[in-house]
Design an enzyme around this catalytic site. Structure first.
Site, PDB file in Angstrom:
ATOM      1  N   ARG A 120       0.851  -1.190   0.000  1.00  0.00           N
ATOM      2  CA  ARG A 120       0.000   0.000   0.000  1.00  0.00           C
ATOM      3  C   ARG A 120       0.891   1.246   0.000  1.00  0.00           C
ATOM      4  NH1 ARG A 120      -5.523  -0.796   1.642  1.00  0.00           N
ATOM      5  NH2 ARG A 120      -6.229  -2.490   0.318  1.00  0.00           N
TER       6      ARG A 120
ATOM      7  N   GLN B 296      -0.171   1.971  -6.388  1.00  0.00           N
ATOM      8  CA  GLN B 296      -1.627   2.105  -6.403  1.00  0.00           C
ATOM      9  C   GLN B 296      -2.250   1.583  -7.692  1.00  0.00           C
ATOM     10  OE1 GLN B 296      -2.393   6.233  -5.555  1.00  0.00           O
ATOM     11  NE2 GLN B 296      -2.468   5.911  -3.343  1.00  0.00           N
TER      12      GLN B 296
ATOM     13  N   ASP C 238      -2.747  -2.197  -7.539  1.00  0.00           N
ATOM     14  CA  ASP C 238      -3.428  -2.726  -6.349  1.00  0.00           C
ATOM     15  C   ASP C 238      -4.767  -3.381  -6.714  1.00  0.00           C
ATOM     16  OD1 ASP C 238      -4.519  -3.257  -3.903  1.00  0.00           O
ATOM     17  OD2 ASP C 238      -4.213  -1.254  -3.070  1.00  0.00           O
TER      18      ASP C 238
ATOM     19  N   SER D  11      -7.734  -3.215  -4.109  1.00  0.00           N
ATOM     20  CA  SER D  11      -8.526  -1.984  -4.153  1.00  0.00           C
ATOM     21  C   SER D  11      -9.456  -1.955  -5.355  1.00  0.00           C
ATOM     22  CB  SER D  11      -7.598  -0.763  -4.178  1.00  0.00           C
ATOM     23  OG  SER D  11      -6.922  -0.628  -2.953  1.00  0.00           O
TER      24      SER D  11
ATOM     25  N   TYR E 215      -4.253  -0.431   7.249  1.00  0.00           N
ATOM     26  CA  TYR E 215      -5.253  -1.441   7.562  1.00  0.00           C
ATOM     27  C   TYR E 215      -5.755  -1.259   8.993  1.00  0.00           C
ATOM     28  CZ  TYR E 215      -3.641  -3.968   3.409  1.00  0.00           C
ATOM     29  OH  TYR E 215      -3.313  -4.325   2.125  1.00  0.00           O
TER      30      TYR E 215
END
Length: 373
Positions: free
Chosen positions: A121, A126, A129, A132, A229
């Protein structure tokens, strides 16, 4: 390098690891793409679309022959795994926490494996990911499924015959899935509240027009890991939060639960007693069903009816949006690909890059990820 795209064989899996759009980009980058026949059929992407952009389609054996990299959505079944070329790189959502013995099977087969779930993360990662990208769609779809099961309308409606009250929706967990669920429920006209143990979530929830509900004590203020998290909360906090939730949930029409802790069973947020306090006709959609569920009564891939309340435990919500889910996942893989090749375009994973380090389960016949050793 040669990239093989597998047809998913798990029951109910409709996604595919490549789309015509992603294949076009990979071919433009100099890669040879081989796709197993029918791989995209369940996502409305027939072989002809792949062939039109330059990919080759064929049998499983032809697809895997000479493959440097194998892209998959989920872990291949044992029969397929046995056919993967020794030394190839397998990339997919390999569920490392759910089946740690699987990593040893990869190592024993001589397969280097990268788990998309372990994408760090960090800002640079990103665009890679997959958790996500898929969670975003899961949050949206959870609300759509709830609207199908719920026997009333979501928005307030004023008619000559009378007024229909807006549905009250409660989202438990305000991560990627939860925030999208909040936004979707709001767009459908529901009155939305949400809860999360992470302090940063309060502002995010408010920005979407929902009301935040939580026990905001000292433990709450420190309830987030460096990776963003949620931490597992103490028994004392869980008891206080459960009491608050119990009184709130009894007034709700729709509840979406999204709470997950990496590497652990889903936290139990809704008890049987809480369900029994809800009004008949209410709906719970439990996104955490694959990891045991946030609701005590959840059963994976079933809609359980209890005291007039429906509890839906869909285990693959992104798969219910196969085309879009595949598109986003394929883009994640395209964005990862430059970290798998050298300057000459041949397979040469950047093993010392922090992104690859974080994702690597097995390498050179050994299980190397710290959480799996």
């Amino acid at each position: 390098m040669k990239i093989a795209i597998l047809k998913e064989r798990r029951d109910g899996e409709t996604r595919v690891a490549a789309t015509p759009e992603s294949v076009k980009k990979l071919i433009a980058a100099g890669h040879d793409i081989q796709i197993e026949k029918g791989a995209g059929d369940n996502a409305s992407m027939p072989d002809s679309l792949y062939e039109a952009v330059g990919a080759k389609t064929g049998t499983l054996a032809a697809t895997l022959k000479g493959a440097d990299v194998v892209y998959a959505v989920r872990t291949p079944d044992a029969e397929t795994l046995a056919k993967l070329p020794k030394g190839c790189l397998l990339v997919g959502q390999l569920e490392p926490h759910g089946d740690k013995a699987q990593a040893k099977a990869f190592a024993d087969a001589g397969i280097n494996a990268l788990a998309m779930e372990f994408t760090p993360r960090i800002t640079r990662a990103q665009a890679m990911d997959a958790l996500s990208s898929q969670s975003n769609l899961a949050g949206y779809r959870a609300v759509i499924e709830a609207s199908q099961i719920y026997h009333r309308a979501f928005p307030m409606m004023m008619t000559a015959a009378g007024t229909i009250a807006a549905a009250k929706a409660f989202v438990m967990g305000a991560g990627v899935a939860g925030l999208q669920a909040i936004a979707t429920a709001r767009r459908l006209g529901a009155v939305v509240t949400a809860t999360d143990v992470r302090p940063a979530a309060k502002e995010q929830v408010a920005s979407l027009g929902a009301k935040f509900v939580a026990v905001e004590d000292e433990e709450f203020k420190a309830a987030e890991t460096a990776g963003g998290y949620a931490k597992e909360m103490s028994k004392e906090y869980q008891a206080k939060q459960a009491e608050l939730v119990a009184s709130h949930i009894a007034k709700q029409d729709v509840v979406i639960t999204t709470a997950l802790i990496p590497g652990r069973p889903a936290p139990r947020l809704i008890t049987k007693a809480m369900v029994e306090a809800m009004r008949p006709g209410s709906v719970i959609v439990d996104i955490a069903a694959p990891m045991g569920g946030n609701c005590e009564l959840t059963k994976a891939d079933e809609i359980v009816e209890h005291n007039g309340v429906s509890i839906a435990g869909y285990s693959n919500l992104p798969g219910r949006l196969a085309a879009d889910a595949s598109s986003l996942y394929a883009r994640n893989l395209v964005n990862l690909t430059p970290l798998l090749v050298g300057e000459d375009g041949a397979l040469a994973p950047h093993w010392d890059d922090e992104i690859i380090v974080g994702m690597t389960l097995t390498r050179d016949g050994k299980v190397v990820h710290e959480t799996l050793k």
